[in-house]
Design a protein around this motif. Structure first.
Motif, PDB file in Angstrom:
ATOM      1  N   ALA A 153       0.822  -1.213   0.000  1.00 29.60           N
ATOM      2  CA  ALA A 153       0.000   0.000   0.000  1.00 29.60           C
ATOM      3  C   ALA A 153       0.852   1.258   0.000  1.00 29.60           C
ATOM      4  O   ALA A 153       0.374   2.333  -0.395  1.00 29.60           O
ATOM      5  CB  ALA A 153      -0.931   0.002   1.217  1.00 29.60           C
ATOM      6  N   TYR A 154       2.110   1.144   0.434  1.00 33.08           N
ATOM      7  CA  TYR A 154       3.004   2.305   0.483  1.00 33.08           C
ATOM      8  C   TYR A 154       4.005   2.314  -0.672  1.00 33.08           C
ATOM      9  O   TYR A 154       4.881   3.178  -0.734  1.00 33.08           O
ATOM     10  CB  TYR A 154       3.771   2.366   1.806  1.00 33.08           C
ATOM     11  CG  TYR A 154       3.552   3.673   2.524  1.00 33.08           C
ATOM     12  CD1 TYR A 154       3.822   4.895   1.903  1.00 33.08           C
ATOM     13  CD2 TYR A 154       3.062   3.701   3.815  1.00 33.08           C
ATOM     14  CE1 TYR A 154       3.614   6.087   2.562  1.00 33.08           C
ATOM     15  CE2 TYR A 154       2.846   4.899   4.482  1.00 33.08           C
ATOM     16  CZ  TYR A 154       3.122   6.086   3.849  1.00 33.08           C
ATOM     17  OH  TYR A 154       2.906   7.283   4.491  1.00 33.08           O
ATOM     18  N   THR A 155       3.858   1.348  -1.595  1.00 38.41           N
ATOM     19  CA  THR A 155       4.769   1.306  -2.736  1.00 38.41           C
ATOM     20  C   THR A 155       3.976   1.157  -4.038  1.00 38.41           C
ATOM     21  O   THR A 155       3.584   2.144  -4.640  1.00 38.41           O
ATOM     22  CB  THR A 155       5.796   0.166  -2.568  1.00 38.41           C
ATOM     23  OG1 THR A 155       5.100  -1.071  -2.288  1.00 38.41           O
ATOM     24  CG2 THR A 155       6.754   0.453  -1.415  1.00 38.41           C
ATOM     25  N   LEU A 156       3.706  -0.070  -4.438  1.00 39.37           N
ATOM     26  CA  LEU A 156       3.115  -0.316  -5.747  1.00 39.37           C
ATOM     27  C   LEU A 156       1.706   0.250  -5.889  1.00 39.37           C
ATOM     28  O   LEU A 156       1.364   0.846  -6.921  1.00 39.37           O
ATOM     29  CB  LEU A 156       3.112  -1.820  -6.033  1.00 39.37           C
ATOM     30  CG  LEU A 156       2.734  -2.233  -7.455  1.00 39.37           C
ATOM     31  CD1 LEU A 156       3.681  -1.599  -8.474  1.00 39.37           C
ATOM     32  CD2 LEU A 156       2.741  -3.743  -7.589  1.00 39.37           C
ATOM     33  N   ASP A 157       0.865   0.070  -4.868  1.00 38.33           N
ATOM     34  CA  ASP A 157      -0.507   0.565  -4.987  1.00 38.33           C
ATOM     35  C   ASP A 157      -0.587   2.071  -4.818  1.00 38.33           C
ATOM     36  O   ASP A 157      -1.481   2.713  -5.372  1.00 38.33           O
ATOM     37  CB  ASP A 157      -1.422  -0.170  -4.004  1.00 38.33           C
ATOM     38  CG  ASP A 157      -1.745  -1.584  -4.479  1.00 38.33           C
ATOM     39  OD1 ASP A 157      -1.464  -1.885  -5.662  1.00 38.33           O
ATOM     40  OD2 ASP A 157      -2.257  -2.386  -3.686  1.00 38.33           O
TER      41      ASP A 157
END
Length: 590
Positions: free
Chosen positions: A530-534
Motif C-alpha cells: 500500500a506504500y509502494t506499488l498501490d
C-alpha cells in the motif's frame, strides 16, 4: 453499540504477530531478471533481505543499478557479472532493501504552516506555556503563529479567544489545528483582519467564523480552509518565496524518511503554477529529491470547469520528475468541525449531517469531464455520505466513458459502510488513507462523542475490509495534517496499520489497547504494498516505480533491519539507511 475495553484488551501480542508472520518458504529468487549483455553497473547491492513487491518474484539477494534504472534483480552469484572497477558495491549484510516509499497524499507546500510554536500537547497549560515561550523569543514576529493544537482539548464547539486574549492582548495570534482544517485566533487577530459580527462567512455552514449565539461576535474558532485563507491573507499573507523556501527545506526530510515519490494533494496558499515552477526549478538544478505528481486543487464552487485548469497545467508541467494529471476535489471536511458529510446525523448535533463544500451535481459534471479527458480524480471524501456521493459520480463517468484511462481515488475515506466497500471494488476506486491517524488516543473519545459509538465502532478506518473485498489500498500521511501527531514518516504509518496502537515515542495517552474495529489491522506485506506499488498506481506510475524489476526506475531504500524479523512495535524506530531516486542517492545515513 458500546465499545468495551475488555473486548480489546483480550487481544494479545501473539495476535499481532500472527497477522504479519513472513513465510519462511519465500526463498531468494534465482536470477529473477537481468540484461542479456550485462555491463558494469553504477551500483550493486548484495547480501540483502530484498523485498521486491513483485508478486511473481517477491524476494532477492542482489540488485544492480545503471543510470536511472534497475538492470538486475536476483541472487548474489548472478550479480557478479555487473560488478566492474567503477561499480559502487554496497554490502547490505542482511539489511532490508525495498522499493522507495510512495506518498499517495501529502502537502509539501504547507511546510510553512508548521512553523512557529509546536502545539502538540495533551494539556492546555503546557500548550500555552510553550506558545508564550515562542512569542517571547520572537518579539519581531508580526503574528504569533503555532501549529498542531488538538481538538480534544476543547468542547465540540471549538476553542475560544479568551485564553489567548489574556496572554496576548496586543499581538495577533493565529494557531493552526493539527488537521490544518481550522485555526484558533485572538481578538487582536480578528480586529486587524476586520472580522466582526457583521462580517460575512466565506461559505456559511462550511467554512466560517464560529459565532457567539447571543452577540454574533466571532468566538476565535476559524473553521475550514477558505476562512483560514481569508484571515491569513489579511494578517500575514504567505509570499511565494517563503512558501517555496520552506518547501525546499522540507523535501530532503522526506527523502530521509524513505520517500521517493509523492502526490502533492493541493497547493492552496499560493498560485499552483508558482509551486510547480519551484519544483521544476529544483529539478533543473538537480536538487529535487523525489518525484512530484501534482493536481489542480478545487475547493472553490465559483470554478465551474476545473478540468480545464488541470488540462492547462498538464501541458505546462510534464517533465521527468514533475507532472500534473489529477483533479483534487475538496468535497467535504472532517468530523471535528462537523463538516464531514454523514449518512446519519451527528450524535452531538442531531439536526446536522454536514454539508458538501462543492455541489454534488457540479462534482459529477467535473468527474465525467475528467473521465472524458483521461484525467485522474482524487476526492477528499471524509464522511460516509461524501464517499457514497463521489462513487455515484464515478459510476456515471465510467458508464459514459468506459474506456478512459482515468483513475479515481477516495482520499481519507474515514467512515465506510459495507455497501460502499463493495462499490470501491466494482468501480476500481482506490481507498487512500493515513494509517498513522488510527490510534486509540484521546481524539478517539471526542470523535465518539461527535459521530456516536455506533458509527465509530463499525465504520472507522476500514483498511482491512477494503483489502478483504479485493479492493486497492494506498497509504499516505497527509502531512502536516493529522488527528494526533503530525508525521511524514511512512514507517510510523506502517506500524500503526499493523497495531492500531499509539506510537510510544509520540505519547502515552492510550484510552484502550487497540483502536476499534480491531479486525481492521492489516499485515506487514499489505502495508508495504500500500506504500509502494498501490500508491504508485494512484500517481499513475505503477509501470515505472513501486516494485523492483529490471527496466523500472531505480527508486529504492535500505532499512537497518528486515521488518519481517522485528516486532511490530519496533517498525517505526527502524532507521532508513539509504534512499535512492532515479539512480541517485538522495539520502545516506552518516
Amino acid at each position: 453499540m458500546k465499545l468495551s475495553l475488555t473486548m480489546f484488551a483480550c487481544f494479545t501480542a501473539s495476535v499481532l504477530w500472527s497477522s504479519i508472520i513472513y513465510s519462511q518458504n519465500n526463498k531468494p529468487a534465482q536470477n529473477i531478471n537481468k540484461e542479456t549483455s550485462p555491463k558494469p553497473a553504477d551500483y550493486v547491492f548484495k547480501n540483502g533481505a530484498i523485498y521486491t513487491i513483485d508478486s511473481k518474484n517477491p524476494t532477492a539477494e542482489a540488485v544492480a543499478v545503471s543510470g536511472k534504472k534497475i538492470v538486475y534483480v536476483g541472487n548474489n552469484k548472478g550479480v557478479q557479472s555487473f560488478i566492474g572497477d567503477k561499480t559502487k558495491l554496497i554490502d547490505l549484510n542482511g539489511k532490508m532493501l525495498l522499493p522507495g516509499f510512495v506518498e499517495s497524499h501529502i502537502h509539501p507546500t504547507l511546510a510553512l504552516f508548521t512553523m512557529g510554536a509546536d502545539l502538540q500537547y495533551d494539556n492546555i497549560n503546557e500548550l500555552l506555556t510553550n506558545l508564550k515561550k515562542w512569542a517571547d523569543v520572537h518579539p519581531e514576529a508580526k503574528v504569533i503563529q503555532g501549529f498542531g493544537w488538538r481538538y480534544f482539548l476543547f468542547p465540540t464547539s471549538g476553542p475560544t479567544k479568551a485564553k489567548l486574549d489574556s496572554l496576548f492582548p496586543d499581538r495577533p495570534v493565529m494557531l493552526i489545528a493539527i488537521d490544518v482544517h481550522s485555526a484558533w485566533v485572538n481578538s487582536k487577530a480578528l480586529e486587524i483582519a476586520g472580522i466582526n459580527a457583521k462580517s460575512p462567512d466565506p461559505a456559511p455552514g462550511l467554512s466560517y467564523f464560529q459565532r457567539d449565539a447571543k452577540t454574533g461576535e466571532p468566538t476565535g474558532w476559524v473553521v475550514e480552509t477558505m476562512a483560514e485563507q481569508e484571515l491569513l491573507a489579511k494578517l500575514a499573507p504567505p509570499t511565494i518565496e517563503a512558501v517555496n523556501t520552506a518547501t525546499a527545506e522540507q523535501l530532503p526530510k522526506f527523502a530521509a524518511a524513505g520517500i521517493t515519490a509523492a502526490f502533492d494533494a493541493g497547493i492552496a496558499t499560493i498560485p499552483a503554477e508558482s509551486g510547480f515552477e519551484a519544483y521544476q526549478k529544483l529539478e533543473k538544478e538537480n536538487k529535487l529529491p523525489l518525484r512530484i505528481i501534482g493536481c489542480y486543487y478545487w475547493n472553490n464552487p465559483a470554478v465551474t470547469n476545473p478540468v480545464e485548469k488541470v488540462l492547462d497545467l498538464r501541458k505546462k508541467f510534464n517533465s521527468d520528475l514533475v507532472k500534473i494529471n489529477t483533479l483534487k476535489i475538496m468535497f467535504d471536511g472532517g468530523e471535528s468541525q462537523h463538516t464531514a458529510v454523514m449518512l446519519k446525523p451527528y450524535a452531538d448535533q442531531p439536526n446536522s449531517y454536514g454539508d458538501f463544500q462543492l455541489n454534488p451535481k457540479l462534482v459529477t459534471k467535473a468527474v465525467i469531464k475528467a473521465q472524458e479527458n483521461g484525467i485522474n480524480t482524487h476526492a477528499h471524501s471524509y464522511g460516509d455520505s461524501t464517499t457514497s456521493t463521489y462513487l455515484n459520480s464515478i459510476e456515471q463517468a465510467q458508464k459514459a466513458y468506459p474506456n478512459s484511462p482515468s483513475r479515481h481515488t477516495a482520499a481519507h475515506a474515514i467512515f465506510l459502510t459495507d455497501k460502499e466497500i463493495s462499490r470501491f471494488v466494482k468501480s476500481n476506486v482506490t481507498m487512500q488513507t493515513s494509517a498513522q491517524w488510527f490510534t486509540p488516543d484521546p481524539t478517539l473519545e471526542l470523535m465518539m462523542k461527535i459521530v456516536g459509538n455506533d458509527v465509530a465502532s463499525t465504520e472507522y478506518a476500514r483498511m482491512n475490509s477494503i483489502l478483504k473485498a479485493g479492493g486497492r489500498l494506498a497509504l499516505g500521511t497527509d502531512w502536516p495534517a493529522s488527528g494526533w501527531v503530525a508525521t511524514y514518516r511512512p514507517l510510523d504509518a506502517i506500524q500503526v496499520a499493523l497495531t492500531r496502537a499509539i506510537l510510544p515515542q509520540y505519547g502515552k495517552q492510550q484510552v484502550m489497547p487497540i483502536l476499534p474495529p480491531v479486525n481492521e489491522r492489516i499485515t506487514l506485506d499489505q502495508a508495504l504494498k500500500a506504500y509502494t506499488l498501490d500508491a504508485a498506481y494512484v500517481l499513475g506510475l505503477e509501470n515505472k516505480i513501486g516494485s523492483l524489476k529490471v527496466g523500472k526506475a531505480a527508486d529504492l531504500i535500505v532499512l537497518e533491519k528486515d521488518l519481517h524479523k522485528v516486532a511490530p512495535s519496533e517498525i517505526s524506530t527502524t532507521k532508513v539507511k539509504l534512499t535512492m531516486m532515479n539512480g541517485k542517492i538522495t539520502y545516506q545515513e552518516e
